[in-house]
Write an enzyme that holds these catalytic residues in place. Sequence first.
Site, PDB file in Angstrom:
ATOM      1  N   LYS A  43       0.724  -0.783   0.031  1.00 44.55           N
ATOM      2  CA  LYS A  43      -0.139  -0.173  -0.309  1.00 44.55           C
ATOM      3  C   LYS A  43       0.622   1.057   0.144  1.00 44.55           C
ATOM      4  O   LYS A  43       0.508   2.057  -0.808  1.00 44.55           O
ATOM      5  CB  LYS A  43      -1.107   0.493   0.875  1.00 44.55           C
ATOM      6  CG  LYS A  43      -2.220  -0.895   1.047  1.00 44.55           C
ATOM      7  CD  LYS A  43      -3.113  -0.753   2.281  1.00 44.55           C
ATOM      8  CE  LYS A  43      -3.823  -1.969   1.970  1.00 44.55           C
ATOM      9  NZ  LYS A  43      -4.927  -1.566   1.097  1.00 44.55           N
ATOM     10  N   ARG A  66       9.722  -5.594   9.710  1.00 39.33           N
ATOM     11  CA  ARG A  66      10.463  -6.665  10.740  1.00 39.33           C
ATOM     12  C   ARG A  66       9.031  -7.868  11.323  1.00 39.33           C
ATOM     13  O   ARG A  66       8.139  -7.285  11.315  1.00 39.33           O
ATOM     14  CB  ARG A  66      11.411  -6.413  11.792  1.00 39.33           C
ATOM     15  CG  ARG A  66      11.142  -5.154  12.159  1.00 39.33           C
ATOM     16  CD  ARG A  66      10.198  -5.551  13.956  1.00 39.33           C
ATOM     17  NE  ARG A  66       9.768  -4.601  14.914  1.00 39.33           N
ATOM     18  CZ  ARG A  66       8.724  -5.275  15.384  1.00 39.33           C
ATOM     19  NH1 ARG A  66       7.805  -5.920  14.476  1.00 39.33           N
ATOM     20  NH2 ARG A  66       8.700  -4.284  16.169  1.00 39.33           N
ATOM     21  N   VAL A  67       9.681  -8.886  11.995  1.00 36.30           N
ATOM     22  CA  VAL A  67       8.766  -9.516  12.278  1.00 36.30           C
ATOM     23  C   VAL A  67       9.374  -9.624  13.741  1.00 36.30           C
ATOM     24  O   VAL A  67      10.432  -9.751  13.872  1.00 36.30           O
ATOM     25  CB  VAL A  67       8.164 -10.842  12.019  1.00 36.30           C
ATOM     26  CG1 VAL A  67       7.508 -11.059  13.144  1.00 36.30           C
ATOM     27  CG2 VAL A  67       7.444 -10.413  11.174  1.00 36.30           C
ATOM     28  N   LYS A  68       8.794  -9.168  15.001  1.00 31.51           N
ATOM     29  CA  LYS A  68       9.638  -9.400  16.582  1.00 31.51           C
ATOM     30  C   LYS A  68      10.012 -10.900  16.064  1.00 31.51           C
ATOM     31  O   LYS A  68       9.752 -11.734  15.994  1.00 31.51           O
ATOM     32  CB  LYS A  68       8.730  -8.942  17.409  1.00 31.51           C
ATOM     33  CG  LYS A  68       8.616  -8.332  18.520  1.00 31.51           C
ATOM     34  CD  LYS A  68       8.043  -7.385  19.083  1.00 31.51           C
ATOM     35  CE  LYS A  68       7.293  -6.247  19.551  1.00 31.51           C
ATOM     36  NZ  LYS A  68       9.138  -5.730  20.187  1.00 31.51           N
ATOM     37  N   SER A  72      12.431 -11.184  21.588  1.00 28.08           N
ATOM     38  CA  SER A  72      11.479 -10.348  22.008  1.00 28.08           C
ATOM     39  C   SER A  72       9.931 -10.460  23.216  1.00 28.08           C
ATOM     40  O   SER A  72       9.473  -9.321  23.444  1.00 28.08           O
ATOM     41  CB  SER A  72      11.954  -9.353  21.009  1.00 28.08           C
ATOM     42  OG  SER A  72      13.161  -9.446  20.497  1.00 28.08           O
ATOM     43  N   ASP A  95       2.546  -5.090  18.738  1.00 31.27           N
ATOM     44  CA  ASP A  95       4.025  -4.737  17.192  1.00 31.27           C
ATOM     45  C   ASP A  95       4.453  -5.677  17.320  1.00 31.27           C
ATOM     46  O   ASP A  95       5.606  -5.792  16.626  1.00 31.27           O
ATOM     47  CB  ASP A  95       4.975  -3.689  18.427  1.00 31.27           C
ATOM     48  CG  ASP A  95       5.658  -3.813  19.568  1.00 31.27           C
ATOM     49  OD1 ASP A  95       4.849  -5.270  19.957  1.00 31.27           O
ATOM     50  OD2 ASP A  95       6.133  -3.565  19.986  1.00 31.27           O
ATOM     51  N   LYS A 135       8.016  12.481  23.296  1.00 28.02           N
ATOM     52  CA  LYS A 135       8.842  11.967  24.005  1.00 28.02           C
ATOM     53  C   LYS A 135       9.926  12.772  24.944  1.00 28.02           C
ATOM     54  O   LYS A 135      10.743  13.935  24.630  1.00 28.02           O
ATOM     55  CB  LYS A 135       9.670  10.512  23.790  1.00 28.02           C
ATOM     56  CG  LYS A 135       8.295   9.120  23.419  1.00 28.02           C
ATOM     57  CD  LYS A 135       9.322   8.497  23.397  1.00 28.02           C
ATOM     58  CE  LYS A 135       8.024   7.218  22.939  1.00 28.02           C
ATOM     59  NZ  LYS A 135       8.502   5.673  22.938  1.00 28.02           N
ATOM     60  N   GLU A 162       2.448  -2.060  12.971  1.00 21.57           N
ATOM     61  CA  GLU A 162       2.686  -1.267  14.032  1.00 21.57           C
ATOM     62  C   GLU A 162       3.527  -0.466  12.863  1.00 21.57           C
ATOM     63  O   GLU A 162       4.942  -1.201  12.620  1.00 21.57           O
ATOM     64  CB  GLU A 162       3.327  -1.574  14.963  1.00 21.57           C
ATOM     65  CG  GLU A 162       3.807  -0.117  16.071  1.00 21.57           C
ATOM     66  CD  GLU A 162       4.849   0.132  16.221  1.00 21.57           C
ATOM     67  OE1 GLU A 162       4.708   0.194  17.895  1.00 21.57           O
ATOM     68  OE2 GLU A 162       5.772  -0.305  16.204  1.00 21.57           O
ATOM     69  N   ALA A 174      16.803   8.443  16.624  1.00 23.97           N
ATOM     70  CA  ALA A 174      16.163   7.262  16.887  1.00 23.97           C
ATOM     71  C   ALA A 174      17.198   6.857  16.510  1.00 23.97           C
ATOM     72  O   ALA A 174      17.220   5.385  17.512  1.00 23.97           O
ATOM     73  CB  ALA A 174      15.069   6.904  16.226  1.00 23.97           C
TER      74      ALA A 174
END
Length: 240
Positions: A43, A66-68, A72, A95, A135, A162, A174
């Site tokens: 998309k 990425r996939v956790k 994790s 996430d 933050k 996420e 970051a």
Amino acid sequence: MDESENGLIGEFLEGTGDSFEKVNRFMELMTRYDCAIREVRTKFEVLNEELSYKTSRNPIESITSRVKRPMSIVGKLKRLQKPLTVESISENLNDVAGIRVICSFIDDIYKVADMLARQDDITVVQIKDYIRKPKPNGYRSYHMIVEIPVFFSEGKRMMRVEIQLRTVAMDFWASLEHQMKYKKESADRPDIAAELKSCAETIAATDARMLGIRKRIESLEKETEEGKDALEGSVKLFRL
């Protein structure tokens, strides 16, 4: 996935039972998350292609995903004090599947995020705008949790992904901050934290200035085009 991670799944997910079955069910869920990432990534790629054609520039610089990892996932379930089951992963974690979209300018972030949210097969679950409200450490990014239907052989599944949208400068900060915050030497150093926050503010100011410069250039280009159109119109009248 290596043997130690396979063992971790078998040891923690659902306590006792067939470890082979647990691993298979876990891997099936991870495959579903991977497919959800592909759907959302496509998309964004389509939007980038369309906007490139309409605006003569690419608002999206890059897309990563990425996939956790299993360790994790288990670690986060433990921190949240949630059951260590396959079902608990999809019920309690938003996430597991993650996409990071790096945009050229701040307004590109909001434009692309809005275009995605308005698509009829996307359900926005949560938005956290750390650009307008950074933050305390200076971190800036636009976070979305979305649900998207993914069609498998046994039917449709709603999967959560996420999404983090940042400018190149935000991502640079970051990435470096993430590398440094786990160093023992900087763990409890307020002077380092203050310096990092100052850098974040400098980067945010640079982002705003770059956006202003781009808008000025676009305004000049528009004025030039309007001037050309007016001149061509005058020439046609003169010939008449």
